[in-house]
Scaffold this motif. Sequence first.
Motif, PDB file in Angstrom:
ATOM      1  N   ARG A  10       0.652  -1.108   0.076  1.00  0.00           N
ATOM      2  CA  ARG A  10       0.236  -0.057   0.264  1.00  0.00           C
ATOM      3  C   ARG A  10       0.959   1.637  -0.335  1.00  0.00           C
ATOM      4  O   ARG A  10       0.431   2.351  -0.595  1.00  0.00           O
ATOM      5  CB  ARG A  10      -0.618   0.218   1.383  1.00  0.00           C
ATOM      6  CG  ARG A  10      -1.781  -1.024   0.398  1.00  0.00           C
ATOM      7  CD  ARG A  10      -2.935  -0.659   2.262  1.00  0.00           C
ATOM      8  NE  ARG A  10      -3.580  -1.639   3.090  1.00  0.00           N
ATOM      9  CZ  ARG A  10      -3.686  -2.046   4.337  1.00  0.00           C
ATOM     10  NH1 ARG A  10      -3.336  -0.929   5.102  1.00  0.00           N
ATOM     11  NH2 ARG A  10      -3.965  -3.011   4.871  1.00  0.00           N
ATOM     12  N   ARG A  17       2.538  -5.132  -9.087  1.00  0.00           N
ATOM     13  CA  ARG A  17       0.738  -4.241  -8.878  1.00  0.00           C
ATOM     14  C   ARG A  17       1.032  -2.737 -10.415  1.00  0.00           C
ATOM     15  O   ARG A  17       0.536  -2.281  -9.636  1.00  0.00           O
ATOM     16  CB  ARG A  17       0.778  -3.604  -7.855  1.00  0.00           C
ATOM     17  CG  ARG A  17       0.629  -5.226  -6.416  1.00  0.00           C
ATOM     18  CD  ARG A  17       0.152  -4.341  -5.596  1.00  0.00           C
ATOM     19  NE  ARG A  17      -1.180  -4.169  -5.412  1.00  0.00           N
ATOM     20  CZ  ARG A  17      -2.241  -3.717  -4.528  1.00  0.00           C
ATOM     21  NH1 ARG A  17      -1.291  -4.828  -3.246  1.00  0.00           N
ATOM     22  NH2 ARG A  17      -3.114  -2.840  -4.315  1.00  0.00           N
ATOM     23  N   CYS A  20      -1.919  -0.581 -11.152  1.00  0.00           N
ATOM     24  CA  CYS A  20      -3.181  -0.180 -10.021  1.00  0.00           C
ATOM     25  C   CYS A  20      -2.696   0.844  -9.461  1.00  0.00           C
ATOM     26  O   CYS A  20      -2.114   1.954  -9.414  1.00  0.00           O
ATOM     27  CB  CYS A  20      -2.527  -1.374  -8.335  1.00  0.00           C
ATOM     28  SG  CYS A  20      -2.433  -3.082  -9.027  1.00  0.00           S
ATOM     29  N   SER A  23      -2.650   3.318  -2.631  1.00  0.00           N
ATOM     30  CA  SER A  23      -3.606   3.272  -1.615  1.00  0.00           C
ATOM     31  C   SER A  23      -4.425   4.222  -1.511  1.00  0.00           C
ATOM     32  O   SER A  23      -5.348   4.024  -0.468  1.00  0.00           O
ATOM     33  CB  SER A  23      -2.809   2.717  -1.069  1.00  0.00           C
ATOM     34  OG  SER A  23      -1.826   4.119  -0.577  1.00  0.00           O
ATOM     35  N   LEU A  26      -7.498   3.887  -3.467  1.00  0.00           N
ATOM     36  CA  LEU A  26      -8.116   2.967  -3.102  1.00  0.00           C
ATOM     37  C   LEU A  26      -9.224   3.103  -1.364  1.00  0.00           C
ATOM     38  O   LEU A  26      -9.583   2.756  -1.585  1.00  0.00           O
ATOM     39  CB  LEU A  26      -7.730   1.357  -2.683  1.00  0.00           C
ATOM     40  CG  LEU A  26      -7.100   0.902  -4.003  1.00  0.00           C
ATOM     41  CD1 LEU A  26      -6.197  -0.526  -3.420  1.00  0.00           C
ATOM     42  CD2 LEU A  26      -8.162   0.464  -4.232  1.00  0.00           C
ATOM     43  N   CYS A  52      -6.358  -5.476  -4.687  1.00  0.00           N
ATOM     44  CA  CYS A  52      -6.354  -4.393  -5.291  1.00  0.00           C
ATOM     45  C   CYS A  52      -8.075  -4.461  -4.082  1.00  0.00           C
ATOM     46  O   CYS A  52      -8.227  -3.394  -3.749  1.00  0.00           O
ATOM     47  CB  CYS A  52      -6.364  -3.370  -5.831  1.00  0.00           C
ATOM     48  SG  CYS A  52      -5.031  -2.572  -7.168  1.00  0.00           S
TER      49      CYS A  52
END
Length: 208
Positions: A10, A17, A20, A23, A26, A52
């Motif tokens: 994260r 990743r 992606c 963090s 997210l 994720c």
Amino acid sequence: MDVLARGLSREFPNPERVGCPDSSILRGIASHKLPLSQAAPWFGHLSACSPCFQDFNTFRREAAGQRRRIQVWLAAAAVLLFAVGGWLWVRSRPSGQTTAVVVLDLRGRAAARGESTSETSQPSLEVSRNARNLNLELPIGSNEGAYDVALINPNGAELFRTSATAKLEDHIVVLRVDVNLAGISPGMYFLGLRQPSVEWMRFPIRVL
Ligand SMILES: [Zn+2]
């Protein structure tokens, strides 16, 4: 992927990743803080990328926990507010419990009998309109038993009347009466006292 690895992923870019979202994105989606326009492009990725999605679920649980903690704090604050408010209300009530019971010593006081309203030289009795109970210490030689008690205005009209039973308490005949003088204007009145079928004894009394 173990917890530590996920935690690190994260905070630091993870080569596995690539592509992606950060963090923080997210987190923003999980806590509903990210505008939909910024969140929507990642929905497809979230449904396809397992790491994720796991992060997203973790953040969502954290956000829910935070909301619960905030709710608990709000509830506690509300309870505290009610408690403080109640305490202030009780304190600010005009009566205060100190004036609720008033002792009036009628021993040795001269009473005017019947309709005559002869003035006496004694200072008048005083009672607060907030008084809820009067403890009347009756004149020496008074009988125990039923009495009428009244507040009588200078014109002779009864503004308040009640009945009670006098009892000998520690060599004093005491008449305890519940009163409600809230509607009485401050001023000079007479406290009327009589046993059934006996004329009123009147004591000058000042209502405060
Ligand atoms: Zn991903």
